[in-house]
Design an enzyme around this catalytic site. Structure first.
Site, PDB file in Angstrom:
ATOM      1  N   HIS A   1      -3.364   6.849   2.695  1.00 22.15           N
ATOM      2  CA  HIS A   1      -3.781   5.548   2.164  1.00 22.15           C
ATOM      3  C   HIS A   1      -5.187   5.243   2.680  1.00 22.15           C
ATOM      4  O   HIS A   1      -5.482   5.420   3.858  1.00 22.15           O
ATOM      5  CB  HIS A   1      -2.794   4.467   2.616  1.00 22.15           C
ATOM      6  CG  HIS A   1      -3.253   3.092   2.307  1.00 22.15           C
ATOM      7  ND1 HIS A   1      -3.793   2.747   1.089  1.00 22.15           N
ATOM      8  CD2 HIS A   1      -3.279   1.955   3.052  1.00 22.15           C
ATOM      9  CE1 HIS A   1      -4.121   1.473   1.110  1.00 22.15           C
ATOM     10  NE2 HIS A   1      -3.829   0.969   2.290  1.00 22.15           N
TER      11      HIS A   1
ATOM     12  N   CYS B   1       0.813  -1.214   0.000  1.00 18.96           N
ATOM     13  CA  CYS B   1       0.000   0.000   0.000  1.00 18.96           C
ATOM     14  C   CYS B   1       0.852   1.272   0.000  1.00 18.96           C
ATOM     15  O   CYS B   1       0.309   2.376  -0.058  1.00 18.96           O
ATOM     16  CB  CYS B   1      -0.949  -0.012   1.187  1.00 18.96           C
ATOM     17  SG  CYS B   1      -1.946  -1.506   1.254  1.00 18.96           S
TER      18      CYS B   1
ATOM     19  N   ASN C   1     -10.206  -0.589   0.313  1.00 20.23           N
ATOM     20  CA  ASN C   1      -8.747  -0.488   0.285  1.00 20.23           C
ATOM     21  C   ASN C   1      -8.245  -1.100  -1.018  1.00 20.23           C
ATOM     22  O   ASN C   1      -8.352  -2.301  -1.228  1.00 20.23           O
ATOM     23  CB  ASN C   1      -8.183  -1.246   1.502  1.00 20.23           C
ATOM     24  CG  ASN C   1      -6.664  -1.245   1.554  1.00 20.23           C
ATOM     25  OD1 ASN C   1      -5.998  -0.868   0.587  1.00 20.23           O
ATOM     26  ND2 ASN C   1      -6.118  -1.669   2.676  1.00 20.23           N
TER      27      ASN C   1
HETATM   28  C1  LIG Z   1      -9.882  -5.103  10.410  1.00 20.46           C
HETATM   29  C2  LIG Z   1     -10.393  -4.096  11.426  1.00 20.46           C
HETATM   30  C3  LIG Z   1     -11.447  -3.188  10.782  1.00 20.46           C
HETATM   31  C4  LIG Z   1     -11.048  -4.846  12.579  1.00 20.46           C
HETATM   32  O1  LIG Z   1     -11.510  -3.927  13.536  1.00 20.46           O
HETATM   33  P1  LIG Z   1     -11.131  -4.112  15.067  1.00 20.46           P
HETATM   34  O2  LIG Z   1     -11.847  -3.078  15.791  1.00 20.46           O
HETATM   35  O3  LIG Z   1      -9.645  -4.158  15.180  1.00 20.46           O
HETATM   36  O4  LIG Z   1     -11.757  -5.538  15.363  1.00 20.46           O
HETATM   37  P2  LIG Z   1     -11.165  -6.688  16.275  1.00 20.46           P
HETATM   38  O5  LIG Z   1     -10.393  -7.627  15.411  1.00 20.46           O
HETATM   39  O6  LIG Z   1     -10.492  -6.094  17.475  1.00 20.46           O
HETATM   40  O7  LIG Z   1     -12.486  -7.381  16.759  1.00 20.46           O
HETATM   41  C5  LIG Z   1     -13.384  -6.715  17.639  1.00 20.46           C
HETATM   42  C6  LIG Z   1     -14.614  -7.567  17.800  1.00 20.46           C
HETATM   43  O8  LIG Z   1     -15.323  -7.600  16.551  1.00 20.46           O
HETATM   44  C7  LIG Z   1     -15.486  -8.958  16.133  1.00 20.46           C
HETATM   45  N1  LIG Z   1     -15.341  -8.977  14.684  1.00 20.46           N
HETATM   46  C8  LIG Z   1     -14.219  -9.140  13.948  1.00 20.46           C
HETATM   47  N2  LIG Z   1     -14.513  -9.084  12.653  1.00 20.46           N
HETATM   48  C9  LIG Z   1     -15.831  -8.860  12.570  1.00 20.46           C
HETATM   49  C10 LIG Z   1     -16.714  -8.688  11.494  1.00 20.46           C
HETATM   50  N3  LIG Z   1     -16.332  -8.720  10.220  1.00 20.46           N
HETATM   51  N4  LIG Z   1     -18.010  -8.451  11.779  1.00 20.46           N
HETATM   52  C11 LIG Z   1     -18.473  -8.393  13.045  1.00 20.46           C
HETATM   53  N5  LIG Z   1     -17.666  -8.564  14.102  1.00 20.46           N
HETATM   54  C12 LIG Z   1     -16.357  -8.792  13.862  1.00 20.46           C
HETATM   55  C13 LIG Z   1     -14.392  -9.726  16.810  1.00 20.46           C
HETATM   56  O9  LIG Z   1     -14.756 -11.075  16.951  1.00 20.46           O
HETATM   57  C14 LIG Z   1     -14.317  -9.029  18.145  1.00 20.46           C
HETATM   58  O10 LIG Z   1     -15.368  -9.475  18.959  1.00 20.46           O
HETATM   59  P3  LIG Z   1     -15.181  -9.624  20.556  1.00 20.46           P
HETATM   60  O11 LIG Z   1     -14.912  -8.209  21.035  1.00 20.46           O
HETATM   61  O12 LIG Z   1     -16.480 -10.162  20.982  1.00 20.46           O
HETATM   62  O13 LIG Z   1     -14.009 -10.528  20.729  1.00 20.46           O
HETATM   63  C15 LIG Z   1      -9.253  -3.239  11.968  1.00 20.46           C
HETATM   64  O14 LIG Z   1      -8.422  -3.986  12.794  1.00 20.46           O
HETATM   65  C16 LIG Z   1      -8.420  -2.620  10.902  1.00 20.46           C
HETATM   66  O15 LIG Z   1      -8.900  -1.842  10.113  1.00 20.46           O
HETATM   67  N6  LIG Z   1      -7.116  -2.902  10.892  1.00 20.46           N
HETATM   68  C17 LIG Z   1      -6.206  -2.339   9.945  1.00 20.46           C
HETATM   69  C18 LIG Z   1      -6.541  -2.864   8.616  1.00 20.46           C
HETATM   70  C19 LIG Z   1      -5.704  -2.250   7.560  1.00 20.46           C
HETATM   71  O16 LIG Z   1      -5.711  -1.081   7.404  1.00 20.46           O
HETATM   72  N7  LIG Z   1      -4.993  -3.084   6.827  1.00 20.46           N
HETATM   73  C20 LIG Z   1      -4.291  -2.743   5.685  1.00 20.46           C
HETATM   74  C21 LIG Z   1      -3.195  -1.818   5.986  1.00 20.46           C
HETATM   75  S1  LIG Z   1      -2.502  -1.418   4.488  1.00 20.46           S
END
Ligand SMILES: CC(C)(COP(=O)(O)OP(=O)(O)OC[C@H]1O[C@@H](n2cnc3c(N)ncnc32)[C@H](O)[C@@H]1OP(=O)(O)O)[C@@H](O)C(=O)NCCC(=O)NCCS
Length: 343
Positions: free
Chosen positions: A268, A122, A299
């Site tokens: 990004h 990215c 993304n």
């Molecule tokens: C992927 C992303 C949106 C997830 O959000 P988050 O707030 O970190 O979510 P978590 O993984 O901590 O999960 C939080 C809760 O949501 C749940 N959850 C995870 N994915 C889920 C989904 N698709 N739908 C609903 N619930 C979900 C998890 O099980 C967890 O539940 P719990 O609290 O009961 O254990 C976030 O981590 C993110 O954007 N990360 C960076 C991604 C990125 O930019 N990547 C590319 C970089 S170039």
């Protein structure tokens, strides 16, 4: 005493034109929900994304690149024959060799332009822009075409609730050319290979050649899955929020400008919460237009910054001559930030 003549480049470089291509198929969150246990509300509130584009069979990496590049070339007011180098940043061109850049250079009608691909996730657009600036100032090309292009739908595991909703497809391109004044600031870039495992391909291609199914990912029906991008969402999120705001600030400092001097911020397009957090940490004033293309594009990795730039200019939210901070970050982990004058 060296006998080599010094090369004659332009005093500075600038972005002269931009173009984008978004696949025709718009995919709302409802489609993503067919395969994962989630909700439209969760996806929107955690990522900002409501729709993304997925490429059809005809919308190949080459086709999308050529469409975006044609617009960038026209926007710059040059002819394809004047393009001296084509740099393509992508992680979704599936032939190891040759580079897709040579086919694109040929089909666009360049005159045997130098052409190569780079893999910088990215951050790929910033890496390409930095190379282009170097070529122009050094004198090995007068105009350089920099393309960021991805078909990430090919690399998305639709059963992985951590990533299924994040990625989209598209191409963004810019023409970089000579300038009489600085219009691309110093790049602040780098890599953190100790975190290479936080965003990666599920299985490397060579495992498929072995044919040992036990080493390959299987879908819910037991069929072998294509490799996909997997990530440690929270670790990447924290890194982006804490470390990338510092890099963005360093790019402002290197360009000698303050947040008040900025007109536009094009980070990004990974997650709108990361964007919000960076805006806050950088204390960007109200007047700075912030790209939020992630909402309807998802993304698109290397394509995300030029696509967002193109849209801001097309909608009139940004204008030619505006000063913009761009920052890309992702798999590697790698990053690149710089301040540019918009075309
Ligand atoms: C992927 C992303 C949106 C997830 O959000 P988050 O707030 O970190 O979510 P978590 O993984 O901590 O999960 C939080 C809760 O949501 C749940 N959850 C995870 N994915 C889920 C989904 N698709 N739908 C609903 N619930 C979900 C998890 O099980 C967890 O539940 P719990 O609290 O009961 O254990 C976030 O981590 C993110 O954007 N990360 C960076 C991604 C990125 O930019 N990547 C590319 C970089 S170039």
């Amino acid at each position: 005493m060296s006998k080599i003549k010094p090369s004659k480049g332009a005093p500075y470089a600038r972005i002269l034109g931009v173009g984008g291509y978004r696949p025709t198929r718009v995919v709302p969150n409802e489609v993503i929900l067919e395969k994962i246990d989630s909700s439209d509300e969760w996806i929107r509130s955690r990522s900002g994304i409501s729709t993304r584009h997925w490429a059809g069979d005809e919308e190949t990496v080459a086709m999308m690149s050529i469409e975006a590049s044609g617009k960038a070339i026209a926007d710059a007011g040059i002819a394809p024959e004047q393009v001296g180098a084509v740099v393509v940043s992508t992680v979704s061109h599936f032939a190891q060799t040759p580079a897709i850049a040579t086919e694109i250079a040929d089909k666009l009608g360049t005159q045997k332009a130098a052409a190569f691909d780079i893999s910088a996730g990215c951050a790929g657009f910033g890496y390409g822009l930095t190379l282009a600036k170097g070529m122009i100032v050094e004198g090995s090309a007068e105009y350089v075409l920099v393309i960021g292009v991805e078909r990430l739908s090919d690399l998305t595991d639709l059963e992985d609730r951590a990533t299924a909703f994040l990625f989209g497809d598209g191409a963004g391109a810019v023409i970089v050319g000579p300038s009489q004044e600085p219009a691309i600031g110093p790049t602040v870039w780098g890599s953190e290979g100790d975190k290479a495992g936080t965003i990666k391909q599920t299985v490397s291609w060579d495992k498929y050649a072995v044919g040992d199914v036990s080493q390959l990912p299987l879908d819910s029906e037991g069929n072998v899955k294509f490799p996909a991008i997997t990530q440690e969402g929270q670790a990447v999120f924290r890194w982006a929020v804490f470390e990338m705001a510092k890099v963005a600030q360093q790019a402002l400092d290197a360009a000698g400008i303050s947040p008040d001097d900025l007109d536009v911020f094009i980070p990004h397009q990974a997650n709108e919460r990361i964007i919000d957090s960076m805006v806050k940490t950088l204390k960007l004033p109200e007047h700075v237009t912030v790209a939020r293309d992630v909402r309807t594009t998802g993304n698109t990795s290397a394509a995300s910054i030029p696509l967002a730039m193109e849209r801001l200019l097309a909608t009139g939210e940004a204008k030619s001559g505006d000063t913009a901070l761009v920052i890309g970050f992702g798999a590697g982990l790698v990053y690149a930030a710089t301040v540019v004058t918009l075309p």
